[in-house]
Design a protein around this motif. Structure first.
Motif, mmCIF file in Angstrom:
data_model
loop_
_atom_site.group_PDB
_atom_site.id
_atom_site.type_symbol
_atom_site.label_atom_id
_atom_site.label_comp_id
_atom_site.label_asym_id
_atom_site.label_seq_id
_atom_site.Cartn_x
_atom_site.Cartn_y
_atom_site.Cartn_z
ATOM 1 N N ALA A 128 49.296 40.300 40.761
ATOM 2 C CA ALA A 128 49.356 39.085 41.578
ATOM 3 C C ALA A 128 47.957 38.609 41.946
ATOM 4 O O ALA A 128 47.644 37.410 41.852
ATOM 5 C CB ALA A 128 50.185 39.334 42.836
ATOM 6 N N VAL A 129 47.094 39.517 42.360
ATOM 7 C CA VAL A 129 45.746 39.147 42.771
ATOM 8 C C VAL A 129 44.954 38.608 41.589
ATOM 9 O O VAL A 129 44.234 37.602 41.705
ATOM 10 C CB VAL A 129 45.044 40.349 43.421
ATOM 11 C CG1 VAL A 129 43.553 40.078 43.620
ATOM 12 C CG2 VAL A 129 45.698 40.682 44.753
ATOM 13 N N SER A 130 45.084 39.230 40.421
ATOM 14 C CA SER A 130 44.354 38.735 39.247
ATOM 15 C C SER A 130 44.833 37.341 38.857
ATOM 16 O O SER A 130 44.040 36.493 38.441
ATOM 17 C CB SER A 130 44.498 39.710 38.075
ATOM 18 O OG SER A 130 45.822 39.734 37.574
ATOM 19 N N GLY A 131 46.149 37.088 39.003
ATOM 20 C CA GLY A 131 46.664 35.766 38.694
ATOM 21 C C GLY A 131 46.196 34.717 39.684
ATOM 22 O O GLY A 131 45.769 33.614 39.306
ATOM 23 N N PHE A 189 41.199 46.326 36.160
ATOM 24 C CA PHE A 189 40.847 44.932 35.865
ATOM 25 C C PHE A 189 40.628 44.155 37.163
ATOM 26 O O PHE A 189 39.628 43.446 37.320
ATOM 27 C CB PHE A 189 41.957 44.282 35.034
ATOM 28 C CG PHE A 189 41.674 42.842 34.677
ATOM 29 C CD1 PHE A 189 40.954 42.526 33.536
ATOM 30 C CD2 PHE A 189 42.119 41.808 35.493
ATOM 31 C CE1 PHE A 189 40.679 41.197 33.212
ATOM 32 C CE2 PHE A 189 41.850 40.482 35.186
ATOM 33 C CZ PHE A 189 41.126 40.175 34.032
ATOM 34 N N THR A 190 41.539 44.301 38.107
ATOM 35 C CA THR A 190 41.463 43.537 39.347
ATOM 36 C C THR A 190 40.263 43.952 40.196
ATOM 37 O O THR A 190 39.634 43.113 40.853
ATOM 38 C CB THR A 190 42.776 43.690 40.124
ATOM 39 O OG1 THR A 190 43.833 43.128 39.340
ATOM 40 C CG2 THR A 190 42.728 43.000 41.472
ATOM 41 N N LEU A 191 39.920 45.220 40.165
ATOM 42 C CA LEU A 191 38.787 45.690 40.960
ATOM 43 C C LEU A 191 37.458 45.133 40.460
ATOM 44 O O LEU A 191 36.449 45.196 41.184
ATOM 45 C CB LEU A 191 38.734 47.217 40.958
ATOM 46 C CG LEU A 191 39.815 47.932 41.767
ATOM 47 C CD1 LEU A 191 39.704 49.440 41.600
ATOM 48 C CD2 LEU A 191 39.750 47.543 43.244
ATOM 49 N N GLN A 192 37.424 44.594 39.248
ATOM 50 C CA GLN A 192 36.199 44.021 38.706
ATOM 51 C C GLN A 192 36.083 42.519 38.967
ATOM 52 O O GLN A 192 35.100 41.891 38.566
ATOM 53 C CB GLN A 192 36.125 44.288 37.203
ATOM 54 C CG GLN A 192 35.922 45.746 36.831
ATOM 55 C CD GLN A 192 34.569 46.282 37.262
ATOM 56 O OE1 GLN A 192 33.612 45.528 37.395
ATOM 57 N NE2 GLN A 192 34.476 47.593 37.474
ATOM 58 N N LEU A 193 37.076 41.918 39.622
ATOM 59 C CA LEU A 193 36.995 40.500 39.923
ATOM 60 C C LEU A 193 35.873 40.234 40.919
ATOM 61 O O LEU A 193 35.577 41.067 41.770
ATOM 62 C CB LEU A 193 38.324 40.012 40.505
ATOM 63 C CG LEU A 193 39.524 40.031 39.562
ATOM 64 C CD1 LEU A 193 40.805 39.751 40.339
ATOM 65 C CD2 LEU A 193 39.348 39.020 38.436
#
Length: 338
Positions: A128-131, A189-193
């Motif tokens: 959800a966060v990545s989207g 993946f999300t932690l690298q945003l």
């Protein structure tokens, strides 16, 4: 055909039209549960609950309808700068739909909406966060809050990867903490945003990276919450676009399998994306051609099970979820960092 177009633009347009036409007051339809990975016999939530009670003696405690993972992935897959009005309207509808799956007071998201007796989980939160971030719907401070929440899963002494549920503890009766390699890759993946990456380096993230690396070099299998090995390859390949340590092992893993036969359109789409993300030497135009040829007359691609519950064999999928992955697979993007 312009430089930005591909031979699959017509299939993409039909797929987006199918998705747009399926929108209702609550957004896209929920994925349906079934008892087999191929989802040959989709069930209603009430029927699935009854079947599990009869066949496994397990009562879920709720009818597994209204899942939000499909909408969360929709935001993560659709383009933020789509030229088609249908896609822009889809993104707006999915953003509202995803918002209804947020935890009332914690920076978390769930597979089912609040009020259903099912805890928020790190996989739904990461996707959800990545989207939301892909479409510019989160501030850097919000991303930092979500990253901190994902990393803050160490309840008691634990040097392992980030688990699926915050509620797990080392003393959980009979099962311990629940881990999944696809979830781990989605979290990485999300932690690298931008914004989220300010929380790194962190011991929990490093343990999660080692867990994904170990799975990449192990036997080709499904995971606790994903029956298909292709689901893990896709998640690891996606994470490899922003985690340099995953680039080489993910590419090797994908090159080993992308030319093999995929049993469903969903698996084929996941393999195409894994090949694109890693830059693997595979016949991606040929694989995309196969995927486009599998499109149904109504513009959709057939349903198949994508994710599953961990304790009982309940698989979830829909034509809408497969079509979201297929549309993205037929529109190559330049992965971050390449």
């Amino acid at each position: 055909m312009s430089a930005d177009e591909t031979p699959w633009e017509a299939a993409v347009g039909r797929g987006l039209a199918f998705l747009h036409g399926a929108l209702g007051p609550d957004g896209l339809p929920s994925a349906r549960p079934g008892l087999d990975p191929e989802l040959r016999a989709p069930l209603t939530g009430a029927d699935a609950r009854r079947r599990l009670l009869v066949t496994h003696g397990v009562d879920l405690g709720f009818d597994p309808d209204r899942e939000g993972f499909s909408a969360q992935w929709g935001l993560a897959l659709l383009r933020p700068d789509g030229e088609r009005a249908e896609e822009r309207e889809l993104v707006a509808a999915l953003a509202r739909q995803v918002g209804r799956y947020g935890h009332p007071w914690r920076p978390r998201y769930g597979l089912f909406p609040p009020g259903v007796p099912f805890p928020a989980d790190t996989d739904s939160t990461a996707v959800a966060v990545s989207g939301l971030a892909r479409h510019g719907l989160l501030t850097p401070d919000q991303l930092s809050d979500y990253a901190r929440e994902l990393l803050d899963t160490q309840i008691g002494r634990d040097d392992g990867p980030i688990p699926n549920y915050w509620e797990d503890t080392d003393q959980t009766a009979s099962r311990g903490r629940r881990y999944d390699a696809v979830t781990a890759a989605n979290i990485l993946f999300t932690l690298q945003l931008p914004g989220a990456a300010g929380m790194l380096p962190h011991p929990a993230a490093e343990a999660t990276l080692r867990y994904v690396q170990q799975h990449l070099t192990g036997p080709r299998t499904g995971t606790r919450y994903y029956a298909s090995p292709e689901a893990f390859l896709h998640a690891a390949a996606r994470a490899s676009t922003v985690v340099p340590a995953l680039a080489a092992p993910a590419r090797r893993a994908v090159e080993h399998v992308t030319t093999q036969f995929a049993e469903t359109s969903l698996e084929l789409a996941l393999l195409v994306l894994a090949g694109e993300y890693t830059g693997a030497t595979a016949d991606l135009p040929g694989l995309r051609g196969r995927l486009a040829a599998a499109q149904l007359p109504d513009g959709s691609w057939p349903a198949a099970g994508y994710f599953r519950t961990g304790s009982v064999p309940l698989h979830f999928g829909s034509p809408h979820l497969t079509t979201l992955f297929a549309v993205r697979a037929l529109r190559p993007e330049t992965p971050p960092g390449r």
